[in-house]
Design a protein around this motif. Sequence first.
Motif, PDB file in Angstrom:
ATOM      1  N   VAL A 120     -14.751   4.354   6.484  1.00 44.31           N
ATOM      2  CA  VAL A 120     -14.611   5.081   5.222  1.00 44.31           C
ATOM      3  C   VAL A 120     -14.884   4.146   4.057  1.00 44.31           C
ATOM      4  CG1 VAL A 120     -12.959   6.250   3.708  1.00 44.31           C
ATOM      5  CG2 VAL A 120     -12.975   6.757   6.167  1.00 44.31           C
ATOM      6  N   GLU A 121     -14.286   2.973   4.103  1.00 49.13           N
ATOM      7  CA  GLU A 121     -14.453   2.006   3.021  1.00 49.13           C
ATOM      8  C   GLU A 121     -15.917   1.582   2.906  1.00 49.13           C
ATOM      9  OE1 GLU A 121     -13.248   0.548  -0.229  1.00 49.13           O
ATOM     10  OE2 GLU A 121     -11.929   1.736   1.061  1.00 49.13           O
ATOM     11  N   LYS A 169     -11.505  11.796   4.525  1.00 49.85           N
ATOM     12  CA  LYS A 169     -10.994  10.583   3.870  1.00 49.85           C
ATOM     13  C   LYS A 169     -11.988  10.052   2.835  1.00 49.85           C
ATOM     14  CE  LYS A 169      -8.291   8.647   7.742  1.00 49.85           C
ATOM     15  NZ  LYS A 169      -8.279   7.527   8.739  1.00 49.85           N
ATOM     16  N   LYS A 171     -17.885   4.449   1.376  1.00 48.36           N
ATOM     17  CA  LYS A 171     -17.529   4.572  -0.041  1.00 48.36           C
ATOM     18  C   LYS A 171     -18.240   3.514  -0.875  1.00 48.36           C
ATOM     19  CE  LYS A 171     -13.576   4.066  -3.164  1.00 48.36           C
ATOM     20  NZ  LYS A 171     -12.152   3.746  -3.279  1.00 48.36           N
ATOM     21  N   ASP A 188       0.814  -1.220   0.000  1.00 48.25           N
ATOM     22  CA  ASP A 188       0.000   0.000   0.000  1.00 48.25           C
ATOM     23  C   ASP A 188       0.850   1.274   0.000  1.00 48.25           C
ATOM     24  OD1 ASP A 188      -2.350  -1.385  -0.055  1.00 48.25           O
ATOM     25  OD2 ASP A 188      -2.632  -1.375   2.118  1.00 48.25           O
ATOM     26  N   ASN A 213     -12.215   6.153  11.166  1.00 50.22           N
ATOM     27  CA  ASN A 213     -11.684   4.803  10.952  1.00 50.22           C
ATOM     28  C   ASN A 213     -11.730   4.418   9.466  1.00 50.22           C
ATOM     29  OD1 ASN A 213     -12.199   1.748  10.715  1.00 50.22           O
ATOM     30  ND2 ASN A 213     -11.339   2.008  12.774  1.00 50.22           N
ATOM     31  N   ASP A 214     -10.627   3.836   8.983  1.00 50.88           N
ATOM     32  CA  ASP A 214     -10.532   3.502   7.564  1.00 50.88           C
ATOM     33  C   ASP A 214     -11.601   2.504   7.123  1.00 50.88           C
ATOM     34  OD1 ASP A 214      -8.413   5.194   7.164  1.00 50.88           O
ATOM     35  OD2 ASP A 214      -6.890   3.646   7.412  1.00 50.88           O
ATOM     36  N   GLU A 215     -11.975   1.630   8.029  1.00 50.61           N
ATOM     37  CA  GLU A 215     -12.974   0.631   7.679  1.00 50.61           C
ATOM     38  C   GLU A 215     -14.351   1.282   7.440  1.00 50.61           C
ATOM     39  OE1 GLU A 215     -14.635  -3.242   9.971  1.00 50.61           O
ATOM     40  OE2 GLU A 215     -12.534  -2.690  10.371  1.00 50.61           O
ATOM     41  N   GLU A 246       0.638   4.342  -2.662  1.00 53.93           N
ATOM     42  CA  GLU A 246       0.462   5.747  -2.277  1.00 53.93           C
ATOM     43  C   GLU A 246       1.554   6.619  -2.892  1.00 53.93           C
ATOM     44  OE1 GLU A 246      -1.828   8.497  -1.152  1.00 53.93           O
ATOM     45  OE2 GLU A 246      -2.390   6.385  -0.915  1.00 53.93           O
ATOM     46  N   ALA A 262     -11.135   9.623  -1.047  1.00 53.67           N
ATOM     47  CA  ALA A 262     -11.110   8.268  -1.617  1.00 53.67           C
ATOM     48  C   ALA A 262     -12.001   8.186  -2.860  1.00 53.67           C
ATOM     49  CB  ALA A 262     -11.569   7.258  -0.577  1.00 53.67           C
TER      50      ALA A 262
END
Lengths: 255, 255, 255, 255
Positions: free
Chosen positions: B84-85, B107, B88, A81, B80-82, A85, B111
């Motif tokens: 965000v995913e 984020k 999305k 990753d 938290n990235d999760e 990036e 994204a």
Amino acid sequence: MSNPFHVTVWGEFRHEKKNPRVAEIYPQGMHESIAAFLRGPDIEVRTATLDEPEHGLTESVLDKTDVLVWWGHMAHGDVNDEIVERAKRRVLEGMGLVVLHSGHYAKLFKALMGTTCSLKWREANDKERVWNVMPAHPIAQGIGEYFEIPAEEMYGEPFGIPAPDELIFISWFTGGEVFRSGCTWYRGNGRIFYFRPGHETYPTYHHPQVQRVILNAVDWARPSVRIPDACPNSAPLEALPHDPEAHSHSAVGYK
Amino acid sequence: MSNPFHVTVWGEFRHEKKNPRVAEIYPQGMHESIAAFLRGPDIEVRTATLDEPEHGLTESVLDKTDVLVWWGHMAHGDVNDEIVERAKRRVLEGMGLVVLHSGHYAKLFKALMGTTCSLKWREANDKERVWNVMPAHPIAQGIGEYFEIPAEEMYGEPFGIPAPDELIFISWFTGGEVFRSGCTWYRGNGRIFYFRPGHETYPTYHHPQVQRVILNAVDWARPSVRIPDACPNSAPLEALPHDPEAHSHSAVGYK
Amino acid sequence: MSNPFHVTVWGEFRHEKKNPRVAEIYPQGMHESIAAFLRGPDIEVRTATLDEPEHGLTESVLDKTDVLVWWGHMAHGDVNDEIVERAKRRVLEGMGLVVLHSGHYAKLFKALMGTTCSLKWREANDKERVWNVMPAHPIAQGIGEYFEIPAEEMYGEPFGIPAPDELIFISWFTGGEVFRSGCTWYRGNGRIFYFRPGHETYPTYHHPQVQRVILNAVDWARPSVRIPDACPNSAPLEALPHDPEAHSHSAVGYK
Amino acid sequence: MSNPFHVTVWGEFRHEKKNPRVAEIYPQGMHESIAAFLRGPDIEVRTATLDEPEHGLTESVLDKTDVLVWWGHMAHGDVNDEIVERAKRRVLEGMGLVVLHSGHYAKLFKALMGTTCSLKWREANDKERVWNVMPAHPIAQGIGEYFEIPAEEMYGEPFGIPAPDELIFISWFTGGEVFRSGCTWYRGNGRIFYFRPGHETYPTYHHPQVQRVILNAVDWARPSVRIPDACPNSAPLEALPHDPEAHSHSAVGYK
């Protein structure tokens, strides 16, 4: 911009080691076949592959890369990753990117598109006819009305991409599908071109018109600027007639 | 699509707890002020904030969300990235998204755009005049030629976004800058609208025309479909060959 | 906008009088067949034809027309330039326009596009498969992944249009061609949709999915505003800090 | 494409004869001032004006014109429709077109856009700040973040154009307006650039950055192809049927 410019061809280089058919078609690897037809007095080409340290895409390699060409398929998940990036940042700064075939599912391409990049597919020796719908585009020069690939993997719509900034090629397949096969996007200061053909079990990268398109594309994708990202606090440029004290927070209200 | 439809307003809800000025303007939090003017017989609105479990954006909340409104600023990194995913994925399936002001750096927005989303900025009580450059767009209904915000933070070009699919508003600032303030993008099956105004220390979300734009936007962003991601292996659809004589005019009919 | 809204279906109505095959498929004329499937509680439909006075498109008819549907073929040259200009002005003010099949060569469509609108064509009973590449678009609702027309005239790329603002359908033809079959453009305050199928010697306008697309399109093309053209001299809106006398013509110079 | 390439600068050349102020700024006419800064080892420049036979735009002149630059204002109505049609055809075949300032209302530009091309305007010595919103575009090279014109006529939104294919510059005016000042469109095989600055009573075409933009634009607009219009009846290209076994891997090869 002075020549020569610098292209890095990135290949996953796994199929070639596992599938004798692929190795037969591309004895030095797909990346070396692609690099070979790009090389010339105006273009210096290096290659990089997944299993090299940092996948061959160190900061110093990217410093010297004007355009990155990307082919990957079975091992998208093995790409680190951080390297993704790094390469994405370079594209947004100005580096060109040419994504080939199953690279539609590369982390780098998906991160730049922001979408699923999904599609339909079938391995059944379909004939593909690639139609040139934007004949004045630099990437379409020398291509004519259309060209044919006698046998290829089929990719079909819907293709999960943002609407391309320029739609150059649309493919027709024997089995009844169509596909937006040649698409450009401007992202940040970089130029991106996606080109559909190139399944590993066919000699597609030996096809003269496929080669011509990729050659045109790396030339088109050359950067005109390199601008690092910034989000600056800016002083007013205009002598403000507007009094910054005039609107105290208590004075402004809409209720 | 039957009414009512469901909007979730997500607010970071941190400035309001730390800055008395912000708390004074938005006593229940910015998200509650935004929710309040959106609520109506046709729109059911809930709110969600950063410090709730899963930031208030559980799968079950998103199941019931037609359009997500997003305001964040000082704590983008705490999302938290999760989550965000997850959000999305919902947008790409069809959920609408309205991103406000400093949400340009969320984020989730980055994204979906694939770009830096950077811009110039200045906190200096600039007057902002928001010009309507696409008066027939649903989001511009009732807005007129332009409207003014007497004091706002300035955002200036270049704005690091993909070219919008529709450019609806361009802002003029006293200090000499311009900005693409109202932009749409179609991504997957979802619709995204970015709207510039709304710095936390100004009562911008009490401004009637700002409210009207956001109300128009959530209506515009409502999903027409929800399609989960797939990348299917497809059988050939065409029964080959085609016999040009097979379809006599008398044989073809749809009645 | 309150219902019902008003659609005018314009048909050339010449082939039907000369070619018994066409008359057999469309006994009341193509325009009446199209009008029939559009009519409903929400849509009032009238028809107009080439040989009526002012081609049936008087100012008073256009006053009551929200969306104009256009089918013409053999007699584009007989359409009066003044009527073309009148209808074009209405589109730019906000009236919707749906152009069908050989209407690609109508004076009205060409004047709004600014391009040649040329294409390849062949009358050979090709099967056409119309792929839905933007499934979330209002015009694509209820259409599914694709639909087939068992026999149609072929239209092929390159199609001499400006890049569509939204590309919704791409057609595949048995003979090996592709075509951008469903395209939208925003022009002035009006919405334009071009839809490829509908050669007069086939019963295409009896095809249920063709009907669904046209029904979706007239709904999508409904105007949200009607704004007459103007090019106004505007007073400065901002209290000018800039002194209009400061730059006398002799004082400004770059040499 | 081999150099030098050929530019024709078309000027209306009426204001210069009637208004001593204009004659003082542009003693040889605006067209000659523009031609002068374009001339160089790589660019051969000729001029043409309204009052010459065929407005100086004979077929033989257009045969030798790669890029046409257009400035007109008070006499748009005096341009012969046949010459407009001739020049439009050339653009669609591939000739580049650079339209300056009040050329937004030229018959040629309006015919290529298909829209009203209307705008707001004011002659009040506004300061104009031209912001560069697409710094990687070839037309923006050497321009930097923005440049200022100390006094110009104001042009304001809404500008009645199709959404530009690329939006490069947005102008800010002292009086409170914004304008899409640098826009490109791809039409047929030709490239079109509109550039706002250049009112006849200001020395704008002596401004070094205005000159740089126009120089960049003529280079960008050079044709890569020239394709005459055609709407061909096409034989089927596909030899049917396709045998999925026909292309064994050993049988397909391009070397």
